[in-house]
Design an enzyme around this catalytic site. Structure first.
Site, PDB file in Angstrom:
ATOM      1  N   ASP A  45      -3.348  17.201 -16.751  1.00  0.00           N
ATOM      2  CA  ASP A  45      -3.768  15.833 -17.044  1.00  0.00           C
ATOM      3  C   ASP A  45      -3.451  15.614 -18.525  1.00  0.00           C
ATOM      4  O   ASP A  45      -4.115  16.183 -19.397  1.00  0.00           O
ATOM      5  CB  ASP A  45      -5.269  15.677 -16.754  1.00  0.00           C
ATOM      6  CG  ASP A  45      -5.801  14.297 -17.091  1.00  0.00           C
ATOM      7  OD1 ASP A  45      -5.186  13.599 -17.920  1.00  0.00           O
ATOM      8  OD2 ASP A  45      -6.858  13.924 -16.558  1.00  0.00           O
TER       9      ASP A  45
ATOM     10  N   ARG B 155       0.825  -1.222   0.000  1.00  0.00           N
ATOM     11  CA  ARG B 155       0.000   0.000   0.000  1.00  0.00           C
ATOM     12  C   ARG B 155       0.853   1.263   0.000  1.00  0.00           C
ATOM     13  O   ARG B 155       0.431   2.317  -0.457  1.00  0.00           O
ATOM     14  CB  ARG B 155      -0.946   0.024   1.199  1.00  0.00           C
ATOM     15  CG  ARG B 155      -1.830   1.230   1.108  1.00  0.00           C
ATOM     16  CD  ARG B 155      -2.595   1.684   2.330  1.00  0.00           C
ATOM     17  NE  ARG B 155      -2.325   1.137   3.594  1.00  0.00           N
ATOM     18  CZ  ARG B 155      -1.540   1.733   4.521  1.00  0.00           C
ATOM     19  NH1 ARG B 155      -0.920   2.879   4.261  1.00  0.00           N
ATOM     20  NH2 ARG B 155      -1.378   1.172   5.689  1.00  0.00           N
TER      21      ARG B 155
ATOM     22  N   TYR C 164     -12.448  16.598 -17.499  1.00  0.00           N
ATOM     23  CA  TYR C 164     -13.071  15.266 -17.432  1.00  0.00           C
ATOM     24  C   TYR C 164     -14.133  15.247 -16.317  1.00  0.00           C
ATOM     25  O   TYR C 164     -13.905  15.801 -15.232  1.00  0.00           O
ATOM     26  CB  TYR C 164     -11.966  14.224 -17.186  1.00  0.00           C
ATOM     27  CG  TYR C 164     -12.487  12.891 -16.737  1.00  0.00           C
ATOM     28  CD1 TYR C 164     -13.278  12.112 -17.579  1.00  0.00           C
ATOM     29  CD2 TYR C 164     -12.201  12.409 -15.465  1.00  0.00           C
ATOM     30  CE1 TYR C 164     -13.768  10.901 -17.150  1.00  0.00           C
ATOM     31  CE2 TYR C 164     -12.685  11.196 -15.031  1.00  0.00           C
ATOM     32  CZ  TYR C 164     -13.475  10.443 -15.884  1.00  0.00           C
ATOM     33  OH  TYR C 164     -13.968   9.245 -15.455  1.00  0.00           O
TER      34      TYR C 164
ATOM     35  N   LYS D 105      -5.811   4.309 -19.880  1.00  0.00           N
ATOM     36  CA  LYS D 105      -6.029   4.618 -21.310  1.00  0.00           C
ATOM     37  C   LYS D 105      -4.807   4.213 -22.146  1.00  0.00           C
ATOM     38  O   LYS D 105      -4.466   3.053 -22.189  1.00  0.00           O
ATOM     39  CB  LYS D 105      -6.374   6.097 -21.453  1.00  0.00           C
ATOM     40  CG  LYS D 105      -7.337   6.644 -20.392  1.00  0.00           C
ATOM     41  CD  LYS D 105      -8.690   5.978 -20.418  1.00  0.00           C
ATOM     42  CE  LYS D 105      -9.580   6.623 -19.351  1.00  0.00           C
ATOM     43  NZ  LYS D 105     -10.802   5.886 -19.108  1.00  0.00           N
TER      44      LYS D 105
HETATM   45  C1  LIG Z   1      -8.756  12.687 -19.172  1.00  0.00           C
HETATM   46  C2  LIG Z   1      -9.073  11.726 -18.074  1.00  0.00           C
HETATM   47  N1  LIG Z   1      -8.500  11.894 -16.875  1.00  0.00           N
HETATM   48  C3  LIG Z   1      -8.755  11.047 -15.842  1.00  0.00           C
HETATM   49  C4  LIG Z   1      -9.636  10.005 -15.982  1.00  0.00           C
HETATM   50  C5  LIG Z   1      -9.903   9.093 -14.813  1.00  0.00           C
HETATM   51  O1  LIG Z   1      -9.175   7.927 -14.983  1.00  0.00           O
HETATM   52  P1  LIG Z   1      -9.547   6.505 -14.303  1.00  0.00           P
HETATM   53  O2  LIG Z   1     -10.829   6.038 -14.926  1.00  0.00           O
HETATM   54  O3  LIG Z   1      -8.357   5.680 -14.602  1.00  0.00           O
HETATM   55  O4  LIG Z   1      -9.714   6.761 -12.844  1.00  0.00           O
HETATM   56  C6  LIG Z   1     -10.254   9.779 -17.213  1.00  0.00           C
HETATM   57  C7  LIG Z   1     -11.193   8.647 -17.382  1.00  0.00           C
HETATM   58  O5  LIG Z   1     -11.895   8.537 -18.357  1.00  0.00           O
HETATM   59  C8  LIG Z   1      -9.966  10.670 -18.279  1.00  0.00           C
HETATM   60  O6  LIG Z   1     -10.534  10.520 -19.495  1.00  0.00           O
END
Ligand SMILES: Cc1ncc(COP(=O)(O)O)c(C=O)c1O
Length: 398
Positions: A174, A47, A101, A200
């Site tokens: 991000d 962890r 997002y 992704k």
């Molecule tokens: C641009 C972006 N950031 C963060 C996330 C969150 O990621 P996770 O689903 O791995 O928690 C997503 C999920 O679709 C995303 O498209």
């Protein structure tokens, strides 16, 4: 080393463990205690993000981002939440781009707000001067996405970094849609923290949930310490899958860049298409910036388009696609399509969606690594089917 080589060789243990060509999976929760003198950091416990399976893939990702350190976590949201909870405390304020997002939007505008952390949205299409009046004495962070979802807008990233430096904010990006193959935002233009949903493109096979934070060793250590207490570490088998996925990242993303550009260009020519959103098209608002800042001009594997005929036409297109699977998520080897108004942005009202340019007929495409021409042919036949259905529905002229 070039980035393709780093995907394979960076971060690997030397000498290899028992000579194994592939990093073994340390499927263990705990490790024998090596002595009190090593202190808290020396206690290995999965962890606490110090399992070798986690550390090896984190080192590879730091090499790809050009940062001193990186941390892998159990999801992209874990990476985002751990970062923001490290940088902000009750009474602090942040600036965040309007079309972030949905999960991030909810975290910032609901969960963090409940903890006394406030946020103001900025318009990334507007000049940085327009953000200055939104600053407060307690503003600590500016947060953007490298390519926005679902309209694929690229913020003026150098302007975001310059603004952060000028007003002493921590800049967070991000970069999930860009990947380190197309953009290394800590190196240029110089973001403080880089986040990915590794679910992704980094993993690339739609079979894992994971996240990444990259930055200076000091910054990553602070976030790691917070994450260790919040939980949300990546299990060793997940770390192995991510490690394996990252080895083919450069190859996959190069194909996805090429396929997306080819598909976007073909869609622009189809009479049944009203609009195409892809940062690699000459018609895109920040095309010149993408060419300059993104490595080899690679604009990523995500695009969106709006068929003529709105929601009905979009549904006909989706029903007729043979290769594109209708599903949310992105970044895998297979092409996925979704109507954001029914998935990623279903939490907004129709009016709110329209105000930010998301029509009911908008289709988002996460382009896979199939043959590009096969993809183009599939979308063209689905659009032809939508055109035929629209013509058949029209009452015959008398
Ligand atoms: C641009 C972006 N950031 C963060 C996330 C969150 O990621 P996770 O689903 O791995 O928690 C997503 C999920 O679709 C995303 O498209």
């Amino acid at each position: 080393m070039k980035v393709d080589t780093k995907c394979i060789h960076s971060g690997e243990p030397e000498p290899r463990i028992h000579g194994a060509a592939v990093m073994p999976i340390f499927q263990t929760a705990t490790f024998a205690f090596t002595g009190a003198e090593v202190g808290y950091d020396g206690v290995r416990y999965t962890r606490c993000n110090n399992n070798p399976s986690q550390e090896v893939v984190a080192a590879k990702l730091a090499a790809l981002e050009g940062t001193e350190a990186a941390l892998v976590l159990g999801s992209g949201m874990s990476a985002i939440a751990s970062t923001l909870l490290t940088l902000l405390k009750a009474g602090d304020h942040m600036l965040i781009q309007r079309a972030a997002y949905g999960g991030t939007y909810d975290l910032v505008h609901h969960q963090l707000q409940d903890l006394g952390i406030s946020a103001t949205m900025i318009d990334i299409a507007a000049a940085a001067d327009s953000w200055q009046p939104l600053l407060q004495p307690n503003t600590k962070v500016i947060y953007v996405e490298a390519i926005s979802n679902p309209l694929m807008e690229v913020p003026d990233l150098p302007a975001v970094v310059a603004f952060a430096k000028r007003y002493k904010l921590t800049s967070v990006i991000d970069a999930t849609f860009a990947t380190p193959i197309n953009l290394q935002p800590a190196l240029a233009p110089g973001f403080d923290v880089v986040i990915h949903s590794a679910t992704k493109f980094l993993n690339g096979h739609s079979d894992l949930i994971a996240g990444v934070v990259a930055g200076s060793a000091e910054m990553v250590n602070q976030i790691k310490s917070k994450a260790n207490h919040l939980g949300g570490s990546l299990d060793p088998h997940g770390a192995f899958l991510l490690h394996r996925g990252v080895k083919t990242l450069a190859l996959r993303v190069e194909r996805q860049n090429a396929n997306a550009l080819m598909l976007a260009a073909a869609l622009e020519q189809h009479p049944q298409v009203a609009a195409v959103f892809y940062p690699g098209l000459r018609s895109a608002p920040r095309y010149e910036l993408v060419r300059e800042l993104f490595i080899n001009g690679g604009a990523g594997g995500m695009l969106a388009f709006e068929p003529v005929g709105g929601m009905e036409a979009a549904e006909t297109v989706l029903k007729n696609l043979k290769l594109g699977m209708v599903a949310p998520s992105l970044g895998g080897v297979e092409t996925l399509v979704t109507r954001p108004s029914t998935t990623t942005h279903v939490g907004l009202t129709r009016e709110q969606r329209e105000a930010i340019g998301i029509g009911e007929g908008l289709i988002r495409v996460a382009v896979g690594i199939e043959d590009g021409q096969d993809l183009v042919d599939d979308f063209m036949q689905a659009l032809d089917a939508a055109a035929a259905a629209a013509a058949a529905a029209k009452p015959a002229a008398t």
